[in-house]
Write a protein that holds these residues in place. Structure first.
Motif, PDB file in Angstrom:
ATOM      1  N   UNK A  92       0.473  -1.315  -0.065  1.00  0.00           N
ATOM      2  CA  UNK A  92       0.214  -0.123   0.281  1.00  0.00           C
ATOM      3  C   UNK A  92       0.592   1.458   0.306  1.00  0.00           C
ATOM      4  N   UNK A  93       1.643   0.660   0.852  1.00  0.00           N
ATOM      5  CA  UNK A  93       2.643   1.888   0.813  1.00  0.00           C
ATOM      6  C   UNK A  93       3.725   2.552  -0.934  1.00  0.00           C
ATOM      7  N   UNK A  94       3.010   1.087  -1.637  1.00  0.00           N
ATOM      8  CA  UNK A  94       4.252   1.397  -2.840  1.00  0.00           C
ATOM      9  C   UNK A  94       2.921   2.714  -4.213  1.00  0.00           C
ATOM     10  N   UNK A  95       1.868   1.787  -3.368  1.00  0.00           N
ATOM     11  CA  UNK A  95       0.526   2.350  -4.803  1.00  0.00           C
ATOM     12  C   UNK A  95       1.244   2.841  -4.205  1.00  0.00           C
ATOM     13  N   UNK A  96       0.911   3.909  -2.957  1.00  0.00           N
ATOM     14  CA  UNK A  96       0.619   5.539  -2.550  1.00  0.00           C
ATOM     15  C   UNK A  96       1.633   6.333  -3.323  1.00  0.00           C
ATOM     16  N   UNK A  97       3.056   5.684  -3.739  1.00  0.00           N
ATOM     17  CA  UNK A  97       3.769   6.943  -3.829  1.00  0.00           C
ATOM     18  C   UNK A  97       3.758   6.176  -5.284  1.00  0.00           C
ATOM     19  N   UNK A  98       3.967   5.150  -5.826  1.00  0.00           N
ATOM     20  CA  UNK A  98       3.867   5.117  -7.359  1.00  0.00           C
ATOM     21  C   UNK A  98       3.029   5.968  -9.109  1.00  0.00           C
ATOM     22  N   UNK A  99       4.018   6.755  -9.742  1.00  0.00           N
ATOM     23  CA  UNK A  99       2.867   7.249 -10.950  1.00  0.00           C
ATOM     24  C   UNK A  99       2.214   6.442 -11.458  1.00  0.00           C
ATOM     25  N   UNK A 100       0.496   7.190 -11.390  1.00  0.00           N
ATOM     26  CA  UNK A 100      -0.164   5.826 -12.793  1.00  0.00           C
ATOM     27  C   UNK A 100      -0.291   7.061 -13.704  1.00  0.00           C
ATOM     28  N   UNK A 101      -0.397   7.185 -15.028  1.00  0.00           N
ATOM     29  CA  UNK A 101      -1.225   7.277 -16.717  1.00  0.00           C
ATOM     30  C   UNK A 101      -1.985   7.192 -16.019  1.00  0.00           C
ATOM     31  N   UNK A 102      -3.179   6.367 -15.659  1.00  0.00           N
ATOM     32  CA  UNK A 102      -4.919   7.177 -15.264  1.00  0.00           C
ATOM     33  C   UNK A 102      -4.827   6.048 -13.702  1.00  0.00           C
ATOM     34  N   UNK A 103      -6.112   6.569 -13.890  1.00  0.00           N
ATOM     35  CA  UNK A 103      -6.830   6.055 -12.306  1.00  0.00           C
ATOM     36  C   UNK A 103      -7.235   4.086 -12.838  1.00  0.00           C
ATOM     37  N   UNK A 104      -7.719   3.958 -14.302  1.00  0.00           N
ATOM     38  CA  UNK A 104      -7.455   2.791 -13.930  1.00  0.00           C
ATOM     39  C   UNK A 104      -6.136   1.469 -13.749  1.00  0.00           C
ATOM     40  N   UNK A 105      -5.023   2.425 -14.830  1.00  0.00           N
ATOM     41  CA  UNK A 105      -4.219   1.962 -14.334  1.00  0.00           C
ATOM     42  C   UNK A 105      -3.616   1.949 -12.627  1.00  0.00           C
ATOM     43  N   UNK A 106      -3.479   2.680 -11.889  1.00  0.00           N
ATOM     44  CA  UNK A 106      -3.631   2.323 -10.424  1.00  0.00           C
ATOM     45  C   UNK A 106      -4.224   1.276  -9.656  1.00  0.00           C
ATOM     46  N   UNK A 107      -5.900   1.092  -9.918  1.00  0.00           N
ATOM     47  CA  UNK A 107      -6.913   0.321 -10.224  1.00  0.00           C
ATOM     48  C   UNK A 107      -6.217  -0.982 -10.283  1.00  0.00           C
ATOM     49  N   UNK A 108      -5.640  -1.477 -11.752  1.00  0.00           N
ATOM     50  CA  UNK A 108      -5.647  -2.894 -12.097  1.00  0.00           C
ATOM     51  C   UNK A 108      -3.920  -3.301 -11.165  1.00  0.00           C
ATOM     52  N   UNK A 109      -3.430  -2.645 -10.783  1.00  0.00           N
ATOM     53  CA  UNK A 109      -1.881  -2.506  -9.997  1.00  0.00           C
ATOM     54  C   UNK A 109      -2.350  -3.359  -8.170  1.00  0.00           C
ATOM     55  N   UNK A 110      -4.284  -1.958  -8.269  1.00  0.00           N
ATOM     56  CA  UNK A 110      -3.712  -1.853  -6.738  1.00  0.00           C
ATOM     57  C   UNK A 110      -4.492  -3.824  -6.086  1.00  0.00           C
ATOM     58  N   UNK A 111      -5.868  -3.895  -7.677  1.00  0.00           N
ATOM     59  CA  UNK A 111      -5.639  -5.809  -7.743  1.00  0.00           C
ATOM     60  C   UNK A 111      -4.884  -6.498  -8.170  1.00  0.00           C
ATOM     61  N   UNK A 112      -4.229  -6.654  -8.774  1.00  0.00           N
ATOM     62  CA  UNK A 112      -3.270  -7.209  -8.727  1.00  0.00           C
ATOM     63  C   UNK A 112      -2.758  -7.931  -8.180  1.00  0.00           C
TER      64      UNK A 112
END
Length: 698
Positions: A92-112
């Motif tokens: 979750x720390x990583x997900x909070x600091x990673x740069x994403x090109x879209x909300x979809x990319x963030x969601x996909x990373x969270x889910x995977x």
């Protein structure tokens, strides 16, 4: 001159308006049933990730983790699941600091990231993206054994064209005409082809790549089996699952290159076939442009978050405990079931899907030739094989819609099994292929009626369990027992709903989350409730029917069949039958160098965010610093709320103990996705007078 400039202004304004419309990628797919994955992807990735949206999702997930009983076990799973290791808090720390090109990319990373836990009860969905576009190719794959030499290979399913031409009537010509050379217009000729390469590599590389990101099941072999087509039976009819190769959850793959050898051909064919994305009900109805997409699909609604049970003025009283004595004992998670007025069903991995997208029918010629017995009902179908010696219970789901339905299913299960026995059957095949779970109570009931009365079925026909005792959970219990905040006994945290290890009711004034053990799990201290005992008996009170005293079938004459996808309540049933009574388990299909497991997800109970949010709000704790906020997006999350203690090792969770199938049954051209052919082969080979007992080798 004024007219001139007004004319110029009008032309410029029209041009700008046209440019804006063209720049909106969602207008391109508006109202269409089928689009290319690239077109769907362009629309879905058009939303940038806003800081508030990211912060909200991460806070909800982080504050739900203390309710997740497997969190510390998943840091490093024990053998044979050593490849499962994910530190969710660190991620979750990583997900909070990673740069994403879209909300979809963030969601996909969270889910995977969550899928790396390989726990189908631990899920995260955002209905702005999940299953919005189902992505298909008309070539489901199967894994078959050559009967002449025992060699196993990947094939295009023999029934592929039959399934695709029926299900994709409005799209099949696109694929037909897109094939090259002699294959053009001849898609049917590919059915039954041996697959030599997928994107230029051995097909098993693609199978394993898919299994590595699938999630859902601890068992790697089961995740491999998801890649292939399979049959099932839902609450209404036979179904056909296309498999993860031919049916993908997101429009993120545009095409695939296949090298195949068609039946009765010595030459090979190399071709590329495109995936196509089909809109679900929400997408087709509401995606007109980016604005309508966002407003109609992506924003939290009255079904997203929980409600205070004690607040009669609350606008939403859609409590999951609508039938509390039944609903709280359900395993199967139904996130977002209210999202559409259209009928919906649950796919194996728990993701809800609209019927037009998911209700793919098993072809008629693959269905049993004999009619089911009159006692059949819904997902429970009874058949008698030739000779009236072997009966079959096809049980596609333990789910039942409410209290009445649960009681009806329980009665029909007993009547159907008794009918098989009365008609002469002394052997039984229980086919639970693609059974994703359902009511815990029905799991206990089926175990009890098959095996009769004994110390292994009474008073506990399931597993003793334990719930995670996180700080906020302990406070919820304290609020209930000191402030009488649950007068109708609807809370999962109310001690009135549980029995202790001696199967006696818990004291009503005692915080049962504070009396359990403190454990060291993977180097971290963790707290759990005291041991909880049986929760379904006496069945006369819970299901309105008494079980028979005598067992209906001898355990040595029972086989439990699946493709490894037997989860939750199905897993509970299979584990008790196999480990407590020696009933043999069979997994059909799969690689011969990978040990098959008859279940890969057990838990003891799943709970979703809406339920937890209802518990928090009803306990007047929504403003507590440990309480998760409301979802801002139309999202859902679930966690494993309880773990069941093991049968062979009763001091550790059954979830993390091996479940090797006794028999690995190879599928052939004559048996693949043909349930009756599989049943007859099993009856002949393993339930005859000279019963064979072939145990899988490690």
């Amino acid at each position: 001159m004024l007219i001139f400039w007004l004319t110029i202004f009008s032309l410029v304004a029209n041009y700008v308006e046209s440019a804006v419309i063209t720049a909106d990628p969602c207008t391109v797919i508006s109202g269409k049933d089928w689009v290319s994955p690239a077109e769907a992807r362009a629309c879905m990735t058009a939303f940038p990730l806003e800081p508030q949206a990211r912060a909200n999702v991460i806070e909800v997930v982080s504050k739900m983790l203390p309710f997740h009983a497997s969190e510390n076990y998943q840091l490093q799973a024990p053998p044979p699941f050593e490849k499962i290791h994910v530190n969710l808090a660190s991620e979750l720390v990583r997900l909070n600091t990673t740069q994403y090109s879209s909300e979809f990319e963030f969601h996909l990373d969270m889910q995977r990231t969550m899928q790396r836990a390989n726990d189908g009860h631990f899920t995260m969905y955002n209905y702005c993206y999940d299953r919005l576009y189902h992505t298909f190719i008309p070539l489901p794959l199967v894994f078959l054994t050559d009967e002449s030499n025992g060699k196993r290979d990947v094939f295009i399913a023999p029934e592929a064209f039959k399934v695709a031409s029926e299900e994709f009537k409005d799209q099949i010509e696109f694929w037909q005409n897109g094939l090259p050379g002699i294959l053009k217009g001849n898609l049917a000729s590919l059915s039954g082809s041996k697959v030599l390469l997928i994107d230029g590599e051995d097909p098993l590389i693609a199978v394993n790549d898919s299994a590595n990101v699938k999630g859902v099941s601890q068992a790697f072999a089961t995740r491999q089996n998801y890649f292939f087509a399979s049959y099932g039976h839902d609450l209404e009819d036979w179904t056909y699952n296309m498999g993860d190769f031919a049916h993908q959850a997101y429009p993120i793959v545009d095409s695939v290159q296949l090298t195949v050898q068609r039946p009765n051909n010595t030459q090979t064919d190399v071709f590329t076939i495109p995936y196509r994305a089909r809109a679900n009900v929400l997408a087709k109805e509401h995606i007109k442009d980016l604005s309508s997409y966002r407003q109609k699909i992506c924003i939290a609604d009255e079904n997203t978050n929980g409600a205070d049970r004690n607040d009669t003025s609350a606008s939403s009283q859609s409590d999951p405990d609508e039938n509390p004595e039944i609903a709280f004992l359900h395993q199967e998670y139904e996130p977002g079931l209210e999202l559409s007025k259209s009928p919906m069903r649950i796919q194996r991995d728990g993701i809800p899907s609209d019927l037009p997208d998911m209700d793919i029918a098993l072809p008629e010629d693959l269905r049993p030739k004999s009619d089911p017995l009159d006692e059949s009902h819904g997902a429970a179908q009874f058949f008698m094989l030739d000779g009236n010696k072997t009966g079959v219970l096809l049980y596609g789901s333990f789910f039942a819609r409410g209290r009445r339905a649960t009681r009806l299913v329980a009665r029909r299960l007993l009547q159907g099994l008794q009918k098989l026995k009365d008609d002469g059957a002394d052997r039984l095949i229980v086919d639970v292929t693609n059974n994703g779970g359902g009511a815990i109570r029905l799991s206990h009931w089926l175990h009890r009626i098959l095996m009769g009365y004994s110390d292994k079925t009474y008073p506990q026909a399931g597993l003793d369990t334990t719930a995670r005792a996180g700080p906020l959970a302990q406070i919820i219990v304290e609020q209930i027992i000191t402030k009488d905040l649950d007068p109708r006994n609807r809370s999962r945290y109310n001690p009135a709903r549980w029995r202790n290890a001696q199967h006696r009711p818990l004291p009503l004034n005692k915080n049962w989350l504070k009396t359990g053990p403190k454990l060291m799990i993977n180097g971290k201290y963790d707290a759990f409730s005291e041991r909880l005992g049986q929760e379904a008996q006496p069945f006369r009170d819970t299901l309105g029917i008494d079980p028979p005293q005598e067992r209906l079938f001898d355990p040595k004459n029972i086989l439990i069949l699946s493709n490894g996808v037997c989860f939750s309540s199905c897993g509970l049933f299979s584990v008790r039958m196999a480990k407590s009574h020696g009933v043999r388990t069979v997994v059909a299909g799969g690689q011969n160098n990978i040990r098959q497991e008859y279940t890969g997800m057990i838990g003891a109970q799943v709970i979703n965010f809406k339920d937890i949010d209802t518990e928090v709000k009803s306990a007047k704790l929504k403003n507590h610093t440990l309480a998760p906020p409301d979802f801002l997006s139309r999202s859902a999350m679930s966690v494993t709320w309880r773990l069941g203690y093991g049968v062979n090792n009763p001091n550790e969770p059954e979830e993390w103990q091996p479940h090797w199938a006794d028999i690995a049954f190879p599928l052939t051209l004559s048996t693949v996705n043909n349930p009756e052919a599989i049943w007859k082969a099993l009856a002949s080979q393993y339930l005859g007078n000279n019963t064979l007992f072939r145990v899988q080798k490690p």
